[in-house]
Design an enzyme around this catalytic site. Structure first.
Site, mmCIF file in Angstrom:
data_model
loop_
_atom_site.group_PDB
_atom_site.id
_atom_site.type_symbol
_atom_site.label_atom_id
_atom_site.label_comp_id
_atom_site.label_asym_id
_atom_site.label_seq_id
_atom_site.Cartn_x
_atom_site.Cartn_y
_atom_site.Cartn_z
ATOM 1 N N LYS A 21 57.789 42.573 7.830
ATOM 2 C CA LYS A 21 56.967 42.444 6.623
ATOM 3 C C LYS A 21 55.478 42.724 6.921
ATOM 4 C CE LYS A 21 60.016 39.043 4.356
ATOM 5 N NZ LYS A 21 60.036 37.663 3.770
ATOM 6 N N TYR A 29 63.519 42.332 -4.666
ATOM 7 C CA TYR A 29 63.591 40.869 -4.763
ATOM 8 C C TYR A 29 64.027 40.391 -6.157
ATOM 9 C CZ TYR A 29 61.666 39.844 -0.129
ATOM 10 O OH TYR A 29 61.479 39.704 1.238
ATOM 11 N N PHE A 59 57.487 31.641 -7.123
ATOM 12 C CA PHE A 59 56.751 32.400 -6.113
ATOM 13 C C PHE A 59 56.950 33.916 -6.236
ATOM 14 C CE2 PHE A 59 60.813 31.029 -4.184
ATOM 15 C CZ PHE A 59 61.347 32.258 -3.782
ATOM 16 N N ARG A 65 70.166 36.648 11.176
ATOM 17 C CA ARG A 65 69.610 35.457 10.513
ATOM 18 C C ARG A 65 69.297 34.372 11.546
ATOM 19 N NH1 ARG A 65 68.133 35.662 4.969
ATOM 20 N NH2 ARG A 65 68.196 33.403 5.140
ATOM 21 N N THR A 93 63.687 30.120 6.724
ATOM 22 C CA THR A 93 62.677 30.776 5.868
ATOM 23 C C THR A 93 61.268 30.264 6.160
ATOM 24 O OG1 THR A 93 64.390 30.901 4.155
ATOM 25 C CG2 THR A 93 62.119 31.307 3.458
ATOM 26 N N ARG A 126 60.663 33.881 13.300
ATOM 27 C CA ARG A 126 59.758 33.237 12.338
ATOM 28 C C ARG A 126 58.979 32.086 12.969
ATOM 29 N NH1 ARG A 126 63.850 33.585 7.127
ATOM 30 N NH2 ARG A 126 62.884 35.409 6.139
ATOM 31 N N ASN A 146 56.386 35.225 6.283
ATOM 32 C CA ASN A 146 57.241 34.793 7.388
ATOM 33 C C ASN A 146 57.780 35.957 8.247
ATOM 34 O OD1 ASN A 146 58.986 35.776 5.509
ATOM 35 N ND2 ASN A 146 60.139 33.901 5.205
ATOM 36 N N HIS A 152 62.459 39.958 7.061
ATOM 37 C CA HIS A 152 63.551 39.777 6.096
ATOM 38 C C HIS A 152 64.853 40.148 6.783
ATOM 39 C CE1 HIS A 152 66.028 40.163 2.485
ATOM 40 N NE2 HIS A 152 66.537 41.227 3.095
ATOM 41 N N GLU A 187 71.077 46.226 -0.097
ATOM 42 C CA GLU A 187 69.714 46.388 0.422
ATOM 43 C C GLU A 187 69.597 47.667 1.251
ATOM 44 O OE1 GLU A 187 68.803 41.589 0.463
ATOM 45 O OE2 GLU A 187 68.939 42.646 2.381
HETATM 46 P P1 IDP Z 1 65.021 34.315 3.203
HETATM 47 O O1 IDP Z 1 64.011 35.423 3.404
HETATM 48 O O2 IDP Z 1 65.052 33.369 4.370
HETATM 49 O O3 IDP Z 1 66.390 34.822 2.825
HETATM 50 P P2 IDP Z 1 64.669 33.575 0.397
HETATM 51 O O4 IDP Z 1 64.910 32.224 -0.173
HETATM 52 O O5 IDP Z 1 65.668 34.665 0.079
HETATM 53 O O6 IDP Z 1 64.490 33.416 1.974
HETATM 54 O O7 IDP Z 1 63.236 34.035 -0.104
HETATM 55 C C1 IDP Z 1 62.800 35.367 0.025
HETATM 56 C C2 IDP Z 1 61.368 35.369 0.515
HETATM 57 O O8 IDP Z 1 60.529 34.779 -0.484
HETATM 58 C C3 IDP Z 1 61.121 34.525 1.773
HETATM 59 O O9 IDP Z 1 61.437 35.189 2.970
HETATM 60 C C4 IDP Z 1 59.635 34.235 1.651
HETATM 61 O O10 IDP Z 1 58.844 35.365 2.040
HETATM 62 C C5 IDP Z 1 59.482 34.037 0.145
HETATM 63 N N1 IDP Z 1 59.650 32.624 -0.264
HETATM 64 C C6 IDP Z 1 60.806 31.915 -0.320
HETATM 65 N N2 IDP Z 1 60.584 30.657 -0.776
HETATM 66 C C7 IDP Z 1 59.258 30.580 -1.037
HETATM 67 C C8 IDP Z 1 58.409 29.532 -1.546
HETATM 68 O O11 IDP Z 1 58.842 28.417 -1.860
HETATM 69 N N3 IDP Z 1 57.072 29.848 -1.646
HETATM 70 C C9 IDP Z 1 56.557 31.067 -1.329
HETATM 71 N N4 IDP Z 1 57.335 32.080 -0.862
HETATM 72 C C10 IDP Z 1 58.652 31.836 -0.712
HETATM 73 MG MG MG Z 2 67.027 35.831 1.118
#
Ligand code: IDP
Ligand code: MG
Length: 142
Positions: free
Chosen positions: A11, A51, A59, A87, A93, A104, A114, A117, A128
């Site tokens: 990212k 997304y 968010f 993963r 996350t 991460r 973070n 992805h 994807e």
């Molecule tokens: P993941 O990337 O671990 O699968 P997801 O829940 O799919 O997590 O969320 C996608 C992306 O959205 C995360 O990697 C992060 O960059 C962002 N994100 C997820 N939850 C939050 C939040 O509560 N606040 C701000 N950004 C978030």
């Molecule tokens: Mg995800």
């Protein structure tokens, strides 16, 4: 275990901090081979489409701002159990909650920024991969 392909993004926060080499090295030294890669500066449309599952989340706008803020590296990783394995290498996350020595935990700046992805299931990996790559972009050295 089956050989799978998964979709990965380095990212914008990590590209900006020159972490491409270090993160790719985590994949390559842990049995995940890069079989396609491309640098992209996502348009808002691409980020919102990618997304789309999160479009109702609070968010979402901030996430799309961040993902369009600079270049990212999109790639396809191939290996045994690649989806779950990636993963695991990525960690949770929220970098503050990610296991030690995960990508991460080591590189993420915040819950949003973070660094990486990774697809979470075979169906999302297929969708994807198709969002960013054509079959002719994929080159397995296997
Ligand atoms: P993941 O990337 O671990 O699968 P997801 O829940 O799919 O997590 O969320 C996608 C992306 O959205 C995360 O990697 C992060 O960059 C962002 N994100 C997820 N939850 C939050 C939040 O509560 N606040 C701000 N950004 C978030
Ligand atoms: Mg995800």
């Amino acid at each position: 275990m089956a050989i799978e392909r998964t979709f990965s993004i380095i990212k914008p926060d990590a590209v900006k901090r020159d972490l491409i080499g270090k993160i790719c090295s985590r994949f390559e030294t842990n049995g995940l081979r890069i079989v396609a890669m491309r640098m992209v500066h996502m348009s808002r449309r691409e980020a919102e489409g990618f997304y789309a599952v999160h479009r109702e989340r609070p968010f979402f706008k901030s996430l799309c701002d961040y993902m369009t803020s600079g270049p990212s590296l999109v790639m396809i990783l191939e290996g045994e159990d690649a989806i779950a394995h990636n993963r695991k290498l990525m960690g949770a996350t929220d970098p503050a909650k990610a296991d030690k020595e995960t990508i991460r935990a080591d590189f993420g700046e915040s819950l949003e920024r973070n660094s990486v992805h990774g697809s979470d299931a075979p169906a999302t990996a297929a969708t994807e991969i198709a969002w960013f790559f054509a079959a002719s972009d994929i080159h397995s050295a296997r």
